[in-house]
Design an enzyme around this catalytic site. Structure first.
Site, PDB file in Angstrom:
ATOM      1  CG  HIS A  90       3.659  38.558   9.885  1.00 38.25           C
ATOM      2  ND1 HIS A  90       3.070  38.819  11.105  1.00 38.25           N
ATOM      3  CD2 HIS A  90       4.602  39.513   9.712  1.00 38.25           C
ATOM      4  CE1 HIS A  90       3.655  39.888  11.648  1.00 38.25           C
ATOM      5  NE2 HIS A  90       4.594  40.323  10.824  1.00 38.25           N
ATOM      6  NE  ARG A 113      -3.944  36.973   7.703  1.00 35.00           N
ATOM      7  CZ  ARG A 113      -3.487  37.726   8.687  1.00 35.00           C
ATOM      8  NH1 ARG A 113      -4.236  38.719   9.160  1.00 35.00           N
ATOM      9  NH2 ARG A 113      -2.291  37.512   9.218  1.00 35.00           N
ATOM     10  CE  LYS A 145       1.108  34.169   9.599  1.00 31.01           C
ATOM     11  NZ  LYS A 145       0.057  34.184  10.641  1.00 31.01           N
ATOM     12  CG  ASN A 149      -3.479  34.129   9.709  1.00 33.76           C
ATOM     13  OD1 ASN A 149      -2.305  33.774   9.550  1.00 33.76           O
ATOM     14  ND2 ASN A 149      -3.852  34.960  10.662  1.00 33.76           N
ATOM     15  CE1 TYR A 199       3.083  35.844  14.610  1.00 35.47           C
ATOM     16  CE2 TYR A 199       4.272  33.781  14.336  1.00 35.47           C
ATOM     17  CZ  TYR A 199       3.399  34.744  13.849  1.00 35.47           C
ATOM     18  OH  TYR A 199       2.843  34.593  12.597  1.00 35.47           O
ATOM     19  CD  GLU A 237       6.789  42.337  12.527  1.00 32.04           C
ATOM     20  OE1 GLU A 237       6.018  42.083  13.469  1.00 32.04           O
ATOM     21  OE2 GLU A 237       6.391  42.516  11.355  1.00 32.04           O
ATOM     22  CB  THR A 294      -6.421  38.298  12.748  1.00 34.14           C
ATOM     23  OG1 THR A 294      -5.742  39.551  12.911  1.00 34.14           O
ATOM     24  CG2 THR A 294      -5.575  37.182  13.328  1.00 34.14           C
TER      25      THR A 294
END
Ligand code: DAT
Ligand code: MG
Length: 149
Positions: free
Chosen positions: A115, A102, A9, A112, A49, A126, A91
């Site tokens: 993904h 993480r 991310k 975080n 999402y 995805e 998460t």
């Protein structure tokens, strides 16, 4: 062979964790199948999402994932979907185990770092959402006999 979708991310990119994160999956023994450094459109973010559309954090999530470049990847290997989730950690980075991505690098649920697809069905969806079929590279790593019986 099983495949999963992973994305570093915008926070992971800004914090210069791209090499560290790719290294972990590479040295674990998974195979890189596709990789691109890209900006995420609002449409792609909302589709990705989509299951969280009704959650209070949805707008912030879309804003965050579109706020800077991401590294989108497909990785392949036996059990890679569940194993990558384990390597990524819980998460919330504060409760993620040390040793996970993480757990080692994050402190906030909204930042975080990475993904990962959570199940075979979402992995399929995805991968297809983020990559065209011709962007997926099939190749035979020469290290394979040293990773598998
Ligand atoms: P994961 O990324 O571990 O699969 P998820 O699919 O439940 O987690 O949620 C997607 C992302 O949404 C998550 O990485 C961070 C954000 N998120 C989840 N729960 C949240 C919450 N309670 N507050 C803020 N952001 C949240
Ligand atoms: Mg998820």
């Amino acid at each position: 062979m099983e495949r999963t979708f992973l994305a570093i991310k915008p926070d992971g990119v800004q914090r210069a964790l791209v090499g560290e994160i790719i290294r972990r999956f590479e040295t674990k023994g998974f195979t890189l199948v596709a990789l691109k450094f890209m900006s995420v459109s609002k449409e792609l973010a909302e589709a990705h999402y989509g299951v969280h559309r009704s959650r209070p954090f949805f707008a912030g999530l879309v804003e965050f994932i579109t706020s800077g470049p991401v590294v989108a990847m497909v990785w392949e290997g036996e059990g890679v979907i569940a194993a990558a989730r384990k390597m990524i950690g819980a998460t919330n980075p504060l409760t993620a185990e040390p040793g996970t991505i993480r757990g080692d690098f994050g402190v906030n649920i909204g930042r975080n770092i990475i993904h990962g697809s959570d199940a075979p069905e979402t992995a399929k969806t995805e991968v297809a959402l983020w990559f065209k079929p011709e962007e997926l590279v099939s190749w035979e790593p020469q290290i394979k006999p040293w990773l598998h019986e």
